[in-house]
Design an enzyme around this catalytic site. Structure first.
Site, PDB file in Angstrom:
ATOM      1  N   SER A 189     -17.824  -3.904  30.186  1.00 34.23           N
ATOM      2  CA  SER A 189     -18.579  -5.101  30.565  1.00 34.23           C
ATOM      3  C   SER A 189     -17.898  -6.411  30.192  1.00 34.23           C
ATOM      4  O   SER A 189     -18.153  -7.421  30.838  1.00 34.23           O
ATOM      5  CB  SER A 189     -19.992  -5.042  29.989  1.00 34.23           C
ATOM      6  OG  SER A 189     -19.990  -4.561  28.674  1.00 34.23           O
ATOM      7  N   HIS A 217     -22.086  -1.291  35.473  1.00 33.94           N
ATOM      8  CA  HIS A 217     -21.398  -2.318  36.262  1.00 33.94           C
ATOM      9  C   HIS A 217     -20.735  -1.767  37.532  1.00 33.94           C
ATOM     10  O   HIS A 217     -20.147  -2.527  38.293  1.00 33.94           O
ATOM     11  CB  HIS A 217     -20.357  -3.039  35.407  1.00 33.94           C
ATOM     12  CG  HIS A 217     -20.983  -3.840  34.307  1.00 33.94           C
ATOM     13  ND1 HIS A 217     -21.570  -5.064  34.527  1.00 33.94           N
ATOM     14  CD2 HIS A 217     -21.155  -3.568  32.999  1.00 33.94           C
ATOM     15  CE1 HIS A 217     -22.063  -5.524  33.390  1.00 33.94           C
ATOM     16  NE2 HIS A 217     -21.827  -4.634  32.442  1.00 33.94           N
ATOM     17  N   LYS A 244     -28.781  -4.721  37.431  1.00 34.32           N
ATOM     18  CA  LYS A 244     -27.553  -5.419  37.802  1.00 34.32           C
ATOM     19  C   LYS A 244     -27.426  -5.457  39.333  1.00 34.32           C
ATOM     20  O   LYS A 244     -28.127  -6.221  39.958  1.00 34.32           O
ATOM     21  CB  LYS A 244     -26.375  -4.784  37.074  1.00 34.32           C
ATOM     22  CG  LYS A 244     -26.521  -5.120  35.578  1.00 34.32           C
ATOM     23  CD  LYS A 244     -25.509  -4.551  34.646  1.00 34.32           C
ATOM     24  CE  LYS A 244     -25.773  -5.149  33.263  1.00 34.32           C
ATOM     25  NZ  LYS A 244     -25.631  -4.207  32.177  1.00 34.32           N
TER      26      LYS A 244
HETATM   27  C1  LIG Z   1     -26.320  -4.086  30.816  1.00 38.41           C
HETATM   28  C2  LIG Z   1     -25.855  -2.819  30.253  1.00 38.41           C
HETATM   29  C3  LIG Z   1     -26.736  -1.945  29.609  1.00 38.41           C
HETATM   30  C4  LIG Z   1     -28.138  -2.348  29.295  1.00 38.41           C
HETATM   31  O1  LIG Z   1     -28.955  -2.206  30.389  1.00 38.41           O
HETATM   32  P1  LIG Z   1     -30.332  -2.996  30.416  1.00 38.41           P
HETATM   33  O2  LIG Z   1     -31.082  -2.378  31.507  1.00 38.41           O
HETATM   34  O3  LIG Z   1     -29.974  -4.435  30.650  1.00 38.41           O
HETATM   35  O4  LIG Z   1     -30.965  -2.790  29.069  1.00 38.41           O
HETATM   36  C5  LIG Z   1     -26.278  -0.714  29.206  1.00 38.41           C
HETATM   37  N1  LIG Z   1     -24.999  -0.355  29.404  1.00 38.41           N
HETATM   38  C6  LIG Z   1     -24.105  -1.172  29.988  1.00 38.41           C
HETATM   39  C7  LIG Z   1     -22.680  -0.714  30.179  1.00 38.41           C
HETATM   40  C8  LIG Z   1     -24.498  -2.430  30.422  1.00 38.41           C
HETATM   41  O5  LIG Z   1     -23.620  -3.249  30.972  1.00 38.41           O
END
Ligand SMILES: *Cc1c(COP(=O)(O)O)cnc(C)c1O
Length: 401
Positions: A189, A217, A244
């Site tokens: 990320s 992602h 996302k």
């Molecule tokens: C954003 C993210 C999460 C967390 O997910 P949420 O639904 O926002 O709690 C977990 N793992 C990765 C790799 C992320 O980028």
């Protein structure tokens, strides 16, 4: 309440001291309030700006069709699910979304969680315990790190992307006995680079280990998981989020029938948590349908990434940052010092572009960066404008040594 004015508590004194230290180190964090929709064009305190820091990679968070699907379900079902899924919170919208996600991922079953954090904590704690070993890439998302620690398993921190280190750790773990898990983000990320998932999948299989991949992602942005990781390339346990590229909220674990049934028995963040609002599941279903039927969004995003990279490269040398090698929508510009990263972020904001500065402890000291994220919803004028603004920013001299 007692109206007597008393001095700050011991807790407040301790926290104020810590906050002061963060301010002095340029590590203090603050929010900005968005008025209205979370699209590419944001309104922040009456000022309009173009956002280059959202994870809404396809612009679906403000797609009227997704919103309409959510609205229709809200009208039909109401707001809350009212209970955990095992009690009475499991709605037909959840069940349909799980089926559609399983089909899209090419997996037997899917289980919905209310967030990626909940999925990773619940999953790792359910599958591993103190006699086991988890081999984790050092740049894994915080939720994977915390989930691995919460499980009580032996934690092996593997240098980023180092397959040889993982192989060595596998040998050590096999000698000790117990279950072995390899845990990795698919796309990291903060760096935007990709794990070698097919290599990890084969390694895991050969060693009797379980590969767990968090594709937060990549899901929706990359080809469908079944096509991207066919056959023996596939991670046994696949996690992705709905907040996302799907522009909704929540997360899911995909895998075998046995895996999902086991999580239903044992994943504490799922068992003891209210099921997500059915309307969010309805919105996510609409977003998934758009991703499946309109591949143009992914193609547009790829063009936007290429345009941004070419534009930054054309700015030439002598710039106070370095663009990392990344083919994903996450395009970090490494600045180094936290204060300078903040100054650059502020200068861009004044020019109408919002790019988040990422500082320690999220990234290692000395690698503070501007994390540019691109969306299919950006147009050429916006991307070119950002590049020009970046090229015209002057940084204050580096005073920290
Ligand atoms: C954003 C993210 C999460 C967390 O997910 P949420 O639904 O926002 O709690 C977990 N793992 C990765 C790799 C992320 O980028």
């Amino acid at each position: 309440m007692n109206a007597l004015v008393v001095g700050p508590s011991l807790l407040d004194v301790r926290l104020s001291h810590e906050l002061e230290r963060l301010r002095a180190a340029d590590l203090y964090r603050q929010r900005r309030v968005i008025d209205g929709s979370h699209g590419v064009r944001l309104s922040v305190g009456g000022k309009s700006c173009i956002s280059f820091c959202s994870n809404d990679y396809l612009g679906l968070a403000s797609d009227p069709r997704v919103a309409e699907a959510g609205r229709a379900a809200l009208t039909r079902v109401g707001t809350g699910s009212g209970a955990a899924a095992l009690i009475s919170g499991y709605n037909a919208e959840h069940a349909r979304l799980e089926e559609e996600l399983a089909d899209y991922c090419g997996r037997e079953r899917v289980l919905l969680f209310s967030s990626g954090w909940a999925a990773n904590l619940g999953l790792l704690r359910a599958l591993f315990g103190k006699d086991d070993t988890l081999i984790c890439d050092e740049l894994n998302h915080a939720s994977l790190i915390d989930g691995a620690r919460l499980s009580g398993a032996r934690y092996v921190r593997a240098p980023h992307g180092d397959i040889a280190a993982i192989e060595a750790a596998l040998i050590g773990a096999k000698e000790r006995g117990g279950e072995i898990g390899i845990v990795s983000d698919s796309i990291f990320s903060m760096d935007g680079d990709e794990a070698e998932v097919p290599t990890l999948a084969r390694l895991a299989k050969r060693s009797g280990a379980t590969l767990i991949v968090d594709d937060a992602h990549g899901f929706g942005v990359q080809p469908a998981p079944g096509a991207r990781y066919p056959g023996a390339d596939a991670p046994e346990v696949y996690v992705a989020t709905l907040g996302k590229s799907l522009g909704a909220s929540g997360a899911f674990v995909a895998g075998s029938e046995a895996l999902i049934e086991f999580l239903i028995q044992r994943a504490r963040t799922w068992v003891f948590s209210t099921a997500p609002p059915p309307a969010i599941a309805a919105a996510a279903r609409a977003a998934l349908a758009i991703i499946r039927s309109e591949p143009d969004h992914q193609a547009q995003l790829a063009r936007n990434i290429a345009r941004f990279r070419a534009g930054i490269a054309a700015l030439g040398d002598g710039l106070p940052f370095r663009l990392m090698a990344s083919t994903t929508p996450i395009q970090p510009l490494i600045v180094g010092d936290a204060g300078r990263a903040m100054a650059l972020s502020r200068a861009l904001f004044e020019r109408g572009y919002w790019v988040a500065a990422i500082r320690p402890p999220t990234v290692p000291a000395g690698t503070s960066r501007l994390r540019v994220t691109l969306s299919a919803a950006h147009d050429e004028v916006q991307i070119d404008g950002l590049i020009e603004a970046i090229g015209s920013c002057r940084l204050p001299p580096d005073t920290r040594r």
